[in-house]
Scaffold this motif. Sequence first.
Motif, PDB file in Angstrom:
ATOM      1  N   VAL A 102       0.840  -1.200   0.000  1.00 36.29           N
ATOM      2  CA  VAL A 102       0.000   0.000   0.000  1.00 36.29           C
ATOM      3  C   VAL A 102       0.875   1.251   0.000  1.00 36.29           C
ATOM      4  N   VAL A 103       1.923   1.240   0.796  1.00 36.47           N
ATOM      5  CA  VAL A 103       2.808   2.391   0.871  1.00 36.47           C
ATOM      6  C   VAL A 103       3.508   2.612  -0.475  1.00 36.47           C
ATOM      7  N   ARG A 104       4.021   1.543  -1.063  1.00 36.79           N
ATOM      8  CA  ARG A 104       4.687   1.668  -2.361  1.00 36.79           C
ATOM      9  C   ARG A 104       3.720   2.193  -3.421  1.00 36.79           C
ATOM     10  N   HIS A 105       2.502   1.692  -3.373  1.00 35.46           N
ATOM     11  CA  HIS A 105       1.496   2.170  -4.314  1.00 35.46           C
ATOM     12  C   HIS A 105       1.259   3.664  -4.109  1.00 35.46           C
ATOM     13  N   GLY A 106       1.199   4.090  -2.860  1.00 31.25           N
ATOM     14  CA  GLY A 106       1.027   5.504  -2.556  1.00 31.25           C
ATOM     15  C   GLY A 106       2.170   6.354  -3.093  1.00 31.25           C
ATOM     16  N   VAL A 107       3.394   5.854  -2.989  1.00 27.46           N
ATOM     17  CA  VAL A 107       4.550   6.579  -3.510  1.00 27.46           C
ATOM     18  C   VAL A 107       4.459   6.680  -5.028  1.00 27.46           C
ATOM     19  N   PHE A 108       4.109   5.574  -5.691  1.00 28.59           N
ATOM     20  CA  PHE A 108       3.970   5.611  -7.146  1.00 28.59           C
ATOM     21  C   PHE A 108       2.876   6.587  -7.567  1.00 28.59           C
ATOM     22  N   GLU A 109       1.760   6.568  -6.875  1.00 29.57           N
ATOM     23  CA  GLU A 109       0.672   7.490  -7.197  1.00 29.57           C
ATOM     24  C   GLU A 109       1.112   8.931  -6.973  1.00 29.57           C
ATOM     25  N   SER A 170      13.124   2.714   3.879  1.00 27.34           N
ATOM     26  CA  SER A 170      13.179   1.372   3.304  1.00 27.34           C
ATOM     27  C   SER A 170      11.838   0.971   2.689  1.00 27.34           C
ATOM     28  N   MET A 171      10.748   1.539   3.183  1.00 28.66           N
ATOM     29  CA  MET A 171       9.436   1.187   2.645  1.00 28.66           C
ATOM     30  C   MET A 171       9.082   2.033   1.428  1.00 28.66           C
ATOM     31  N   ARG A 172       9.824   3.113   1.181  1.00 27.89           N
ATOM     32  CA  ARG A 172       9.522   3.977   0.051  1.00 27.89           C
ATOM     33  C   ARG A 172      10.104   3.443  -1.239  1.00 27.89           C
ATOM     34  N   SER A 173      11.034   2.529  -1.162  1.00 30.18           N
ATOM     35  CA  SER A 173      11.692   2.049  -2.372  1.00 30.18           C
ATOM     36  C   SER A 173      10.735   1.238  -3.235  1.00 30.18           C
TER      37      SER A 173
END
Length: 175
Positions: A102-109, A170-173
């Motif tokens: 979910v976090v990675r998806h949020g960063v991509f969005e 580390s979770m943003r990658s």
Amino acid sequence: MSPEDEREFREFVTTRSAALLRVAYLLTGDVHHAQDLLQTALLGAVRRWAAIRHREHPEAYVRTAMYRHQINRWRLRSRRPETLVPSTPDRAGGDDHATDTVVRHGVFEALRVLPARQRAVVVLRYYEDRSEAEVAQLLDISLGTVRSQASKALAKLRAAYPDLAGIPTSMRSAP
């Protein structure tokens, strides 16, 4: 192309395509455009592989080709209006795979709402951890432009996605 060059190029593509595709995705915001961008850069690399393979970092050549191809796409097409996402996903507690996704998806969005040049600066500067001078050289822009674009992009991201500020690095990658 000699059989040895062909073997080395195939090995390069096999080992580095996943990482290169992630960067292409961050630059384009679309998996299909990312695949096209990577394919275009690899096509240019295979044509010059005999010269490129003797360099210390052939991957740097391909990455630079991707950045430059993407810049040309941005320059050639008319500016597309920004698309805002309705809301960021809520963060669940715990350190499970679903939360990371979910976090990675949020960063991509979040990256998708940035204008193309700002997105390129953010990807190069913070995802690839490149210096401002390297970003300026790769994108063929001034050092001041890199700084201003990064500042504007980060301000926009902070304003639009305040929840991302507290996420561990580390979770943003990218996945």
